[in-house]
Design a protein around this motif. Sequence first.
Motif, mmCIF file in Angstrom:
data_model
loop_
_atom_site.group_PDB
_atom_site.id
_atom_site.type_symbol
_atom_site.label_atom_id
_atom_site.label_comp_id
_atom_site.label_asym_id
_atom_site.label_seq_id
_atom_site.Cartn_x
_atom_site.Cartn_y
_atom_site.Cartn_z
ATOM 1 N N MET A 1 46.514 65.092 30.615
ATOM 2 C CA MET A 1 45.725 64.136 31.353
ATOM 3 C C MET A 1 44.320 64.041 30.767
ATOM 4 N N LYS A 2 43.754 65.232 30.394
ATOM 5 C CA LYS A 2 42.406 65.240 29.802
ATOM 6 C C LYS A 2 42.420 64.550 28.446
ATOM 7 N N ALA A 3 43.513 64.706 27.706
ATOM 8 C CA ALA A 3 43.613 64.080 26.389
ATOM 9 C C ALA A 3 43.628 62.561 26.520
ATOM 10 N N LEU A 4 44.335 62.085 27.513
ATOM 11 C CA LEU A 4 44.400 60.637 27.745
ATOM 12 C C LEU A 4 43.018 60.113 28.134
ATOM 13 N N ARG A 5 42.331 60.843 28.984
ATOM 14 C CA ARG A 5 40.992 60.451 29.402
ATOM 15 C C ARG A 5 40.033 60.440 28.210
ATOM 16 N N ALA A 6 40.171 61.434 27.343
ATOM 17 C CA ALA A 6 39.311 61.509 26.155
ATOM 18 C C ALA A 6 39.608 60.347 25.213
ATOM 19 N N ARG A 7 40.881 60.005 25.039
ATOM 20 C CA ARG A 7 41.236 58.871 24.164
ATOM 21 C C ARG A 7 40.712 57.563 24.721
ATOM 22 N N LEU A 8 40.802 57.418 26.047
ATOM 23 C CA LEU A 8 40.310 56.205 26.687
ATOM 24 C C LEU A 8 38.788 56.099 26.558
ATOM 25 N N ALA A 9 38.083 57.210 26.712
ATOM 26 C CA ALA A 9 36.626 57.215 26.563
ATOM 27 C C ALA A 9 36.235 56.888 25.121
ATOM 28 N N ALA A 10 36.978 57.421 24.174
ATOM 29 C CA ALA A 10 36.689 57.139 22.762
ATOM 30 C C ALA A 10 36.932 55.660 22.459
ATOM 31 N N TRP A 11 38.008 55.130 23.001
ATOM 32 C CA TRP A 11 38.311 53.702 22.792
ATOM 33 C C TRP A 11 37.197 52.845 23.381
ATOM 34 N N TRP A 12 36.735 53.207 24.605
ATOM 35 C CA TRP A 12 35.699 52.440 25.278
ATOM 36 C C TRP A 12 34.393 52.454 24.491
ATOM 37 N N THR A 13 33.999 53.612 23.984
ATOM 38 C CA THR A 13 32.747 53.689 23.219
ATOM 39 C C THR A 13 32.874 52.993 21.877
ATOM 40 N N GLY A 14 34.096 52.835 21.399
ATOM 41 C CA GLY A 14 34.313 52.132 20.131
ATOM 42 C C GLY A 14 34.212 50.623 20.262
ATOM 43 N N LEU A 15 34.191 50.115 21.475
ATOM 44 C CA LEU A 15 34.092 48.665 21.672
ATOM 45 C C LEU A 15 32.645 48.202 21.538
ATOM 46 N N GLN A 16 32.496 46.960 21.132
ATOM 47 C CA GLN A 16 31.159 46.373 21.076
ATOM 48 C C GLN A 16 30.710 46.035 22.488
ATOM 49 N N GLU A 17 29.417 45.880 22.670
ATOM 50 C CA GLU A 17 28.840 45.602 23.982
ATOM 51 C C GLU A 17 29.454 44.337 24.592
ATOM 52 N N ARG A 18 29.635 43.308 23.785
ATOM 53 C CA ARG A 18 30.197 42.039 24.246
ATOM 54 C C ARG A 18 31.634 42.241 24.724
ATOM 55 N N GLU A 19 32.434 43.022 24.047
ATOM 56 C CA GLU A 19 33.818 43.283 24.422
ATOM 57 C C GLU A 19 33.886 44.045 25.747
ATOM 58 N N ARG A 20 32.971 44.989 25.920
ATOM 59 C CA ARG A 20 32.923 45.746 27.186
ATOM 60 C C ARG A 20 32.622 44.818 28.361
ATOM 61 N N LYS A 21 31.666 43.902 28.161
ATOM 62 C CA LYS A 21 31.311 42.970 29.234
ATOM 63 C C LYS A 21 32.491 42.069 29.594
ATOM 64 N N VAL A 22 33.206 41.604 28.567
ATOM 65 C CA VAL A 22 34.372 40.753 28.813
ATOM 66 C C VAL A 22 35.443 41.529 29.587
ATOM 67 N N LEU A 23 35.702 42.761 29.198
ATOM 68 C CA LEU A 23 36.689 43.587 29.899
ATOM 69 C C LEU A 23 36.263 43.866 31.338
ATOM 70 N N LEU A 24 34.987 44.172 31.548
ATOM 71 C CA LEU A 24 34.499 44.418 32.905
ATOM 72 C C LEU A 24 34.606 43.159 33.767
ATOM 73 N N ALA A 25 34.253 42.013 33.187
ATOM 74 C CA ALA A 25 34.355 40.749 33.928
ATOM 75 C C ALA A 25 35.817 40.455 34.264
ATOM 76 N N GLY A 26 36.714 40.688 33.322
ATOM 77 C CA GLY A 26 38.147 40.475 33.576
ATOM 78 C C GLY A 26 38.681 41.401 34.656
ATOM 79 N N ALA A 27 38.274 42.666 34.608
ATOM 80 C CA ALA A 27 38.708 43.627 35.626
ATOM 81 C C ALA A 27 38.177 43.227 36.998
ATOM 82 N N ALA A 28 36.923 42.776 37.054
ATOM 83 C CA ALA A 28 36.342 42.348 38.327
ATOM 84 C C ALA A 28 37.067 41.108 38.849
ATOM 85 N N ALA A 29 37.359 40.150 37.949
ATOM 86 C CA ALA A 29 38.082 38.944 38.358
ATOM 87 C C ALA A 29 39.476 39.302 38.868
ATOM 88 N N PHE A 30 40.155 40.210 38.174
ATOM 89 C CA PHE A 30 41.484 40.646 38.598
ATOM 90 C C PHE A 30 41.418 41.289 39.980
#
Length: 166
Positions: free
Chosen positions: A1-30
Motif C-alpha cells: 500500500m505504501k509503495a502504491l502511495r509512493a508511486r502515486l506521489a512521484a507521478w503527481w510531482t512529475g506532472l506540470q503545474e498546468r496538468e495538475r490544475k486540469v486534473l484537480l478541476a476534472g476531479a472537482a467536476a466529477f
Amino acid sequence: MKALRARLAAWWTGLQERERKVLLAGAAAFGLILVGGSLLTLDQRLGATRERVAQKHRDLEFVQSATAEILAAGPISTPGAASEPLVVLADRAARQAGLTESLAGTESASDGSLRASFRGASFDALAGMLMALAQQSAVVVKSGSVEATAEPGRVNASIVLRAATP
C-alpha cells in the motif's frame, strides 16, 4: 500500500503545474456531477413518495365520506332476510356482485359474525356488495381491512360482517 502511495506521489510531482490544475478541476467536476446526480435522484424519489402519500390521503377522505353516506342510508330490511344464515347472504351478495372468483373464503365466529376474505377483488364491486348487504339484508360491516394490489382498482380484503341490531 505504501509503495502504491509512493508511486502515486512521484507521478503527481512529475506532472506540470498546468496538468495538475486540469486534473484537480476534472476531479472537482466529477465530484460535483456525482453529488448533483445523487441529489436529483433523491429529489425525484421524494416527489414520487409525496404524490403517493397525497393519493392515499385522497383515498382515505373518499372512503370516510362514502362510509358516512352508507351509514346515513341505514339498513333496509327485507322480509325473510333475517331468517337466512349470514354465510348464505354473503355468498349470494358476492355472486351477484361478480366476486365469486375473488372470494377466498368465509369463516363463522362464535359471536354470530362472519369473516369473508377476498383476493384481487374489484374495489367498486366489493363496495357495491357491502352496500347491497346493508340495504337489502340488514347486514353491516363490523370491521375490515382493505389493501391495494399491484393492479389498479383491485384489492385484497378481510371483512367481518354481522347482522344489524334492530
